[in-house]
Structures are given as structure tokens and as C-alpha cells.
Design an enzyme around this catalytic site. Structure first.
Site, PDB file in Angstrom:
ATOM      1  N   GLU A  95       0.825  -1.201   0.000  1.00  0.00           N
ATOM      2  CA  GLU A  95       0.000   0.000   0.000  1.00  0.00           C
ATOM      3  C   GLU A  95       0.866   1.261   0.000  1.00  0.00           C
ATOM      4  O   GLU A  95       1.941   1.302   0.587  1.00  0.00           O
ATOM      5  CB  GLU A  95      -0.930  -0.011   1.221  1.00  0.00           C
ATOM      6  CG  GLU A  95      -1.951  -1.128   1.096  1.00  0.00           C
ATOM      7  CD  GLU A  95      -2.962  -1.172   2.233  1.00  0.00           C
ATOM      8  OE1 GLU A  95      -4.069  -1.633   1.972  1.00  0.00           O
ATOM      9  OE2 GLU A  95      -2.645  -0.764   3.364  1.00  0.00           O
ATOM     10  N   CYS A 108       3.425   8.548   1.041  1.00  0.00           N
ATOM     11  CA  CYS A 108       4.009   7.644   2.026  1.00  0.00           C
ATOM     12  C   CYS A 108       4.265   6.307   1.326  1.00  0.00           C
ATOM     13  O   CYS A 108       3.343   5.632   0.884  1.00  0.00           O
ATOM     14  CB  CYS A 108       3.026   7.496   3.187  1.00  0.00           C
ATOM     15  SG  CYS A 108       3.630   6.405   4.469  1.00  0.00           S
ATOM     16  N   CYS A 115       6.924  -6.612   7.199  1.00  0.00           N
ATOM     17  CA  CYS A 115       8.044  -6.072   7.972  1.00  0.00           C
ATOM     18  C   CYS A 115       8.600  -7.179   8.852  1.00  0.00           C
ATOM     19  O   CYS A 115       7.860  -7.994   9.388  1.00  0.00           O
ATOM     20  CB  CYS A 115       7.566  -4.906   8.839  1.00  0.00           C
ATOM     21  SG  CYS A 115       8.934  -3.995   9.599  1.00  0.00           S
ATOM     22  N   CYS A 119       7.258  -4.657  15.979  1.00  0.00           N
ATOM     23  CA  CYS A 119       6.794  -3.603  16.884  1.00  0.00           C
ATOM     24  C   CYS A 119       5.373  -3.936  17.308  1.00  0.00           C
ATOM     25  O   CYS A 119       4.511  -4.222  16.471  1.00  0.00           O
ATOM     26  CB  CYS A 119       6.860  -2.242  16.195  1.00  0.00           C
ATOM     27  SG  CYS A 119       8.537  -1.799  15.695  1.00  0.00           S
ATOM     28  N   CYS A 122       2.087  -2.010  15.806  1.00  0.00           N
ATOM     29  CA  CYS A 122       2.006  -1.723  14.366  1.00  0.00           C
ATOM     30  C   CYS A 122       1.303  -2.861  13.629  1.00  0.00           C
ATOM     31  O   CYS A 122       1.657  -4.030  13.810  1.00  0.00           O
ATOM     32  CB  CYS A 122       3.410  -1.521  13.813  1.00  0.00           C
ATOM     33  SG  CYS A 122       3.417  -1.169  12.041  1.00  0.00           S
ATOM     34  N   CYS A 342      -0.971   5.995   9.926  1.00  0.00           N
ATOM     35  CA  CYS A 342       0.299   5.387  10.340  1.00  0.00           C
ATOM     36  C   CYS A 342       0.055   4.045  11.014  1.00  0.00           C
ATOM     37  O   CYS A 342      -0.772   3.937  11.918  1.00  0.00           O
ATOM     38  CB  CYS A 342       1.004   6.251  11.380  1.00  0.00           C
ATOM     39  SG  CYS A 342       1.413   7.877  10.825  1.00  0.00           S
TER      40      CYS A 342
HETATM   41  N1  SAH Z   1       9.928   0.854  10.031  1.00  0.00           N
HETATM   42  C1  SAH Z   1      10.059   2.281   9.936  1.00  0.00           C
HETATM   43  C2  SAH Z   1       9.072   2.857   8.976  1.00  0.00           C
HETATM   44  C3  SAH Z   1       7.628   2.838   9.457  1.00  0.00           C
HETATM   45  S1  SAH Z   1       7.175   4.485   9.607  1.00  0.00           S
HETATM   46  C4  SAH Z   1       9.985   2.888  11.317  1.00  0.00           C
HETATM   47  O1  SAH Z   1       9.742   2.162  12.264  1.00  0.00           O
HETATM   48  O2  SAH Z   1      10.242   4.076  11.470  1.00  0.00           O
HETATM   49  C5  SAH Z   1       5.671   4.449  10.321  1.00  0.00           C
HETATM   50  C6  SAH Z   1       5.591   5.220  11.637  1.00  0.00           C
HETATM   51  O3  SAH Z   1       4.307   4.961  12.186  1.00  0.00           O
HETATM   52  C7  SAH Z   1       6.605   4.730  12.638  1.00  0.00           C
HETATM   53  O4  SAH Z   1       7.029   5.737  13.502  1.00  0.00           O
HETATM   54  C8  SAH Z   1       5.784   3.715  13.376  1.00  0.00           C
HETATM   55  O5  SAH Z   1       6.330   3.413  14.625  1.00  0.00           O
HETATM   56  C9  SAH Z   1       4.452   4.426  13.482  1.00  0.00           C
HETATM   57  N2  SAH Z   1       3.348   3.520  13.758  1.00  0.00           N
HETATM   58  C10 SAH Z   1       3.319   2.181  13.583  1.00  0.00           C
HETATM   59  N3  SAH Z   1       2.132   1.685  13.973  1.00  0.00           N
HETATM   60  C11 SAH Z   1       1.398   2.722  14.394  1.00  0.00           C
HETATM   61  C12 SAH Z   1       0.071   2.850  14.889  1.00  0.00           C
HETATM   62  N4  SAH Z   1      -0.728   1.803  14.995  1.00  0.00           N
HETATM   63  N5  SAH Z   1      -0.365   4.081  15.196  1.00  0.00           N
HETATM   64  C13 SAH Z   1       0.433   5.155  15.045  1.00  0.00           C
HETATM   65  N6  SAH Z   1       1.683   5.098  14.570  1.00  0.00           N
HETATM   66  C14 SAH Z   1       2.171   3.897  14.265  1.00  0.00           C
END
Ligand code: SAH
Length: 368
Positions: A95, A108, A115, A119, A122, A342
């Protein structure tokens, strides 16, 4: 020749394209012409490249192709955010999200199918991991988005900023991501300024140092916690690269760079990381690093136990950071109604880590 043996020109950066032309006995300046056709005019058919002679166009068609991921679905949010599903191969799709604002249009982009990091907050992590995207599949998202936006009702919509914040950990797909970003900033391709291209990482320290050697894009770091015990549970990569080492790497990244700041991303999870004491601890940590803080209200997804901090907690957290002198912005949630916010990007991942399976079996009651 079968199409799979053809070289996809989207996989080559400027230097690679020059080498390609030299290899096939042509002048290297052809690279500039072809870059412009592909990225500035959105052409994917050699026949339309009218400043290349017929013989050269035929030679190119024989040896090369311009293969872009195909948009198979498009969803438009009430707030104008657009999410595209791009099909890559038989089992995988990714996406890409476009976020229009008054002054800019941000795309984006995803860097991997799924991944490999787990985390806990996420939704991409829940999908498991399949593979790295090729350079062509990364830059192809920008190509496809630009093409689709041209057909949208408001024709002024253009991509002015790119964030590598979609699915995947970009620094674990280093070479392809760096090559694709060099096409984003290359004058003859997209020509975006380095300040308008941001890579977001969970903190793969050795790759952050390497990135500084070969690129000068903006860096965002997903911090999410002010201490190692908590960060270990939210971003398991922290066990390998703990906070003190991560922040030292952030300092190295901005060292000697005029006005460069690191953006620290901090997801706001109710009762987990949003207390005033944690805000003060965070302010202390970031005191000596040129930084901006981006507070991201948690975006829920099915089967998560986390909850979003409420407005009062987020504002209080922000105020403490601001009082400590940190530029702090609360990220506006966009595209929530179409699961484009995000951490909500999912695509379709043919999971090779068996993570989805592990999760499902955990819920299956034991029957004998
Ligand atoms: N792997 C990279 C790129 C992902 S960026 C990284 O970790 O930075 C996406 C951003 O959204 C990251 O800061 C991630 O931690 C955040 N994110 C992930 N899941 C989320 C959620 N459910 N709600 C809000 N932010 C989230």
C-alpha cells in the site's frame, strides 16, 4: 527473449543507467533523456521517446522494459487522503498513501512487503514479512501515484514530499531504498530537495551511519519510549540497538550538517508511554540533539490491546516537551476511515515468517 530477462530501467539510478547505455554501445547522455521521459513525462513505452532514434528505441525494447507496479485498488478518504493497493506478484501487494495538504502533497511509500521487525503496536508487523522491494518497486510507487493523480479531479495535486514511512523497515533494504531515493532527488528524475525526502527508521544503527555516507535525506527515528525497559517491549529492535547508542547515532547523523534536525516519532499509547514523568524523561534525553518531536496518536487496528491517548494527555505531553525547548507537533491523523493512517498499512503479504500462523494457532482452542 522472454520478458523476465529484460532489465527493468526503474531498477537503475542515474549512474546505473549511464553504465547500461555504455554497455550496449550507446552514449551515456542517453541516460538523461530516458530519465526525463520516465520520471518527468511518465512515459513507459519506448515508442513515445521521440528524441531517441528508431533503431535505439527498438534496441531498448529488445533489452529493457519499464515495469511499474500496477494499481489494483484505490480508496479516497473523506479528508482527501488516497490509498492505493499495488500488485507486485502472485501473492504480494503493498500500500501507498497520498496525503494532500494546503501547501504540499506527501506520498508515504513502502520499502518491504510486510516487515521483519515486530513492533507491538504496528499492524504491518502482524502481517509478517515476505521480501524486500526492488528499487523499481519503490520508485514505481511514486511513478504510479503521479500517474493516478493526473487523472484526479483536482489536477494541481502533485507529490511534493516523500516519506519512507509505509510498510517495512527501509534501512533493512538499504541498497534499493538508497537507489530509489537518489532518483527522487535526481534533477533529471523527480528533482525533490533532500529536505522533502524523509526516511523513517526504528533505529538500525550501522545502516544510519552508512546512510550518512551515501545520502543526505532527512531522517526520522521511531523512538516511542524514553527508557530501554519500555522500548524493548514496543520496538524489540531496541534489545539490539538500545536508546543511548541510538541517540549517539542520531548525533553523528546531524554532525557537521547545517541546520539538520532529526525527527523523533513517538506514538501516543494510553497509560503506556504518555505520562508527564515520561515526557520529562524524553525531554532530558533529547536535550543535546537537534530535534523535532512528532507525537503520533495511536491508530488502532483489529486485535490490538493498545488504546490511543486522549487529547488531554497528548496536549499535556506536548506542553512539557515545548516548555523544555523541543519543537513538538502532534501528527494529524489522516485517512483513518480507509485504514490509511500510520501503522495501519497492510497490503497483502505472503507471510514467510509464519507469524500470521503463530498468531492464529494461539487462538485455536486445543481439541483432542
Ligand atoms: N519501520 C520504519 C518505517 C515505518 S514508519 C519505522 O519504524 O520508522 C511508520 C511510523 O508509524 C513509525 O514511527 C511507526 O512506529 C508508526 N506507527 C506504527 N504503527 C502505528 C500505529 N498503529 N499508530 C500510530 N503510529 C504507528
Amino acid at each position: 527473449m522472454n520478458t523476465h530477462e529484460k532489465i527493468n530501467l526503474l531498477d537503475l539510478d542515474r549512474q546505473g543507467l549511464e553504465d547500461f547505455f555504455t554497455d550496449i554501445g550507446e552514449k551515456s547522455f542517453r541516460a538523461t533523456q530516458v530519465l526525463k521521459w520516465i520520471y518527468q513525462f511518465g512515459v513507459s513505452d519506448f515508442e513515445q521517446m521521440t528524441n531517441l532514434g528508431k533503431a535505439l528505441r527498438e534496441k531498448l525494447a529488445e533489452r529493457a522494459e519499464i515495469r511499474v507496479p500496477e494499481i489494483v485498488a484505490e480508496q479516497v478518504s473523506d479528508d482527501g487522503t488516497i490509498k492505493w493497493l499495488l500488485k507486485l506478484d502472485s501473492g504480494n501487494s503493498i500500500e501507498t498513501v497520498f496525503i494532500p495538504e494546503a501547501e504540499r502533497g506527501t506520498l508515504c511509500i513502502s520499502s518491504q512487503v510486510g516487515c521483519a521487525l515486530e513492533c507491538s503496536f504496528c499492524s504491518t508487523a502482524q502481517q509478517g514479512f515476505n521480501r524486500n522491494l526492488s528499487c523499481g518497486e519503490i520508485i514505481g510507487q511514486l511513478w504510479a501515484a503521479n500517474k493516478a493523480l493526473k487523472c484526479m479531479p483536482r489536477s494541481q495535486r502533485v507529490v511534493s514530499n516523500v516519506v519512507m514511512m509505509g510498510m517495512g523497515e527501509p534501512l533493512l533494504n538499504f541498497d534499493n531504498v538508497v537507489r530509489a531515493m537518489s532518483l527522487m532527488t535526481e534533477d533529471n528524475a523527480y528533482g525533490l530537495s533532500k529536505r522533502r525526502v524523509t526516511l523513517s527508521t526504528s533505529g538500525v544503527i550501522p545502516a544510519m551511519d552508512r546512510l550518512k555516507q551515501v545520502s543526505n535525506v532527512s531522517l526520522a527515528v521511531s523512538l516511542h519510549a524514553p527508557d530501554d525497559a519500555l522500548r524493548d517491549t514496543l520496538v524489540p529492535l531496541n534489545r539490539k540497538y538500545p536508546i543511548a547508542e541510538l541517540l549517539a547515532a542520531c548525533k553523528r547523523y546531524v554532525e557537521g550538517e547545517h541546520k539538520r534536525k532529526i525527527t523523533f516519532e513517538y506514538v501516543m499509547l494510553a497509560g503506556i508511554n504518555d505520562s508527564p514523568a515520561q515526557a520529562r524523561q524524553l525531554a532530558k534525553l533529547l536535550k543535546n540533539i537537534p530535534s523535532k518531536v512528532n507525537l503520533i496518536p495511536f491508530n488502532p487496528f483489529p486485535q490490538t490491546d493498545y488504546q490511543t491517548s486522549d487529547r488531554v494527555h497528548i496536549d499535556r505531553f506536548r506542553d512539557i516537551l515545548m516548555k523544555a525547548g523541543l519543537i513538538t507537533v502532534t501528527r494529524k491523523t489522516r485517512g483513518e476511515d480507509i485504514d490509511a493512517a500510520c501503522g495501519q498499512l497492510a497490503g497483502k503479504v505472503k507471510d514467510r515468517t509464519k507469524r500470521q500462523l503463530r498468531k492464529q494457532t494461539r487462538h485455536v482452542p486445543f481439541t483432542s
